[in-house]
Design an enzyme around this catalytic site. Sequence first.
Site, PDB file in Angstrom:
ATOM      1  N   GLU A   4      59.112   1.640 -35.135  1.00 59.42           N
ATOM      2  CA  GLU A   4      59.689   0.336 -35.489  1.00 59.42           C
ATOM      3  C   GLU A   4      58.700  -0.511 -36.279  1.00 59.42           C
ATOM      4  O   GLU A   4      59.055  -1.185 -37.236  1.00 59.42           O
ATOM      5  CB  GLU A   4      60.112  -0.424 -34.212  1.00 59.42           C
ATOM      6  CG  GLU A   4      60.897  -1.714 -34.477  1.00 59.42           C
ATOM      7  CD  GLU A   4      60.049  -2.974 -34.603  1.00 59.42           C
ATOM      8  OE1 GLU A   4      60.588  -4.017 -34.984  1.00 59.42           O
ATOM      9  OE2 GLU A   4      58.819  -2.923 -34.345  1.00 59.42           O
ATOM     10  N   GLU A   5      57.442  -0.451 -35.839  1.00 61.89           N
ATOM     11  CA  GLU A   5      56.430  -1.374 -36.388  1.00 61.89           C
ATOM     12  C   GLU A   5      56.124  -1.116 -37.858  1.00 61.89           C
ATOM     13  O   GLU A   5      55.464  -1.922 -38.507  1.00 61.89           O
ATOM     14  CB  GLU A   5      55.137  -1.284 -35.566  1.00 61.89           C
ATOM     15  CG  GLU A   5      55.291  -1.710 -34.101  1.00 61.89           C
ATOM     16  CD  GLU A   5      55.500  -3.211 -33.933  1.00 61.89           C
ATOM     17  OE1 GLU A   5      55.502  -3.944 -34.940  1.00 61.89           O
ATOM     18  OE2 GLU A   5      55.681  -3.634 -32.775  1.00 61.89           O
ATOM     19  N   ASP A  49      55.228  -5.467 -26.611  1.00 59.03           N
ATOM     20  CA  ASP A  49      56.132  -5.274 -27.743  1.00 59.03           C
ATOM     21  C   ASP A  49      56.092  -3.792 -28.103  1.00 59.03           C
ATOM     22  O   ASP A  49      55.140  -3.356 -28.752  1.00 59.03           O
ATOM     23  CB  ASP A  49      55.675  -6.160 -28.908  1.00 59.03           C
ATOM     24  CG  ASP A  49      56.463  -5.931 -30.173  1.00 59.03           C
ATOM     25  OD1 ASP A  49      57.514  -5.297 -30.117  1.00 59.03           O
ATOM     26  OD2 ASP A  49      56.003  -6.385 -31.243  1.00 59.03           O
ATOM     27  N   HIS A 107      62.092  -0.108 -29.012  1.00 57.19           N
ATOM     28  CA  HIS A 107      61.139   0.807 -29.659  1.00 57.19           C
ATOM     29  C   HIS A 107      59.958   1.135 -28.758  1.00 57.19           C
ATOM     30  O   HIS A 107      59.501   0.307 -27.974  1.00 57.19           O
ATOM     31  CB  HIS A 107      60.701   0.290 -31.033  1.00 57.19           C
ATOM     32  CG  HIS A 107      59.881  -0.960 -31.053  1.00 57.19           C
ATOM     33  ND1 HIS A 107      58.506  -0.941 -31.038  1.00 57.19           N
ATOM     34  CD2 HIS A 107      60.223  -2.266 -31.133  1.00 57.19           C
ATOM     35  CE1 HIS A 107      58.052  -2.191 -31.115  1.00 57.19           C
ATOM     36  NE2 HIS A 107      59.061  -3.006 -31.163  1.00 57.19           N
ATOM     37  N   HIS A 142      51.443  -8.876 -30.976  1.00 59.38           N
ATOM     38  CA  HIS A 142      50.615  -8.375 -32.080  1.00 59.38           C
ATOM     39  C   HIS A 142      49.171  -8.858 -31.980  1.00 59.38           C
ATOM     40  O   HIS A 142      48.452  -8.947 -32.963  1.00 59.38           O
ATOM     41  CB  HIS A 142      51.223  -8.712 -33.456  1.00 59.38           C
ATOM     42  CG  HIS A 142      52.454  -7.902 -33.723  1.00 59.38           C
ATOM     43  ND1 HIS A 142      52.760  -7.377 -34.953  1.00 59.38           N
ATOM     44  CD2 HIS A 142      53.453  -7.486 -32.904  1.00 59.38           C
ATOM     45  CE1 HIS A 142      53.891  -6.694 -34.878  1.00 59.38           C
ATOM     46  NE2 HIS A 142      54.331  -6.750 -33.633  1.00 59.38           N
TER      47      HIS A 142
HETATM   48 CO    CO Z   1      58.799  -5.137 -31.455  1.00 63.02          CO
END
Ligand code: CO
Length: 356
Positions: free
Chosen positions: A215-216, A183, A69, A326
């Site tokens: 995606e998140e 990420d 992603h 995150h």
């Molecule tokens: Co991810």
Amino acid sequence: MNIESIKTLQEKLSELIGISGYEDDVSKFILNLIKEEQLADKAWIDQLGNVLAVVNGKQNEDRILLDAHIDEIGFLISHVDKEGFLRFAPIGGWDVRILLGQPVVIRSETGKLYNGIIGSKPPHLTTVAERKKLVAIKDMYIDIGMFSKEEVERQGIKMGTTGTLSCPFLDFPNDMVRGKAFDDRTGCNVLIQIMRILKEKPVNDTILFNFAVQEEIGCRGAITGAFTLKPTIAIAIENTTAADVPGIKDHEIPAYIGKGPAITIADNSIICSSKVNERLIKNAELAKVPYQMKRPLYGGTDAGKIHISRDGVPSSVVSVPCRYIHSPTSLLKLDDILHTVELIDAFIRNSANIKI
Ligand code: CO
């Protein structure tokens, strides 16, 4: 492919800003790179914003989808106070404990970047009881050094403007690097490295790529991408929590830094195909690529949506372990990315000849 080329691309990808739903800077960068280097037989941006690409196989047996992603967590400006402070709504799963005092970057309507700081009521003006409590996002603001709503809006910053935490890319010892949005720009890096290898050394199966949006906030780009590309096998390439840090017991650690790609058995969104995992593991062993198994059942990924696309797709997840995801700063080891590329390459070549 070597550590240097991985690092150069990691830095470029990580510094792009593309929160969920606003991934244009990232998708344009990736599509341009694929076209410039002629890495695919076909590459395009779909209606939702995913960058999709196809590399035809020599015999076109299976259709293997590799998904990563392109979006990152961030925030939307929800209000501009008359004194020029910005209020914001988080997009994606932030750890509220670490937000206060963080530097942020805001992207104006014209694409110009503005620096800011997340603030709240100063400690000198709070009571002891207040200081013990977690400050809610609604009580925080972003200070961009402007003194009125009019001044802010003149710069093209208003309700709906996006931003994210800012964090320059930095070298750490032991081939570790720190940066933002690892990420899952790390997964995007892996996909591009695989495309570069395929250009030199083609495989029998057709390899499909989804650089997926959103995606998140619920793996939305994975849904439309898998529908369009019609894979027969799929792997999501992710970044996973390497919680190999003080205070976490061994049996609770999902994955470790420096031990190679983490293969998922199951997470909250998927029970991974044991056939796909067998093909990953047997080929890793044959190619002598280090790997680890990710401890179940943490998190969820695009594979959660892909495996239930159409009439079902045998799928798994391979992740580069990364500390502090995150949060504003992630930390990973470059050779874990290198080994992830090697594992995916071994999987698509399938010298171990595992049928799915
Ligand atoms: Co991810």
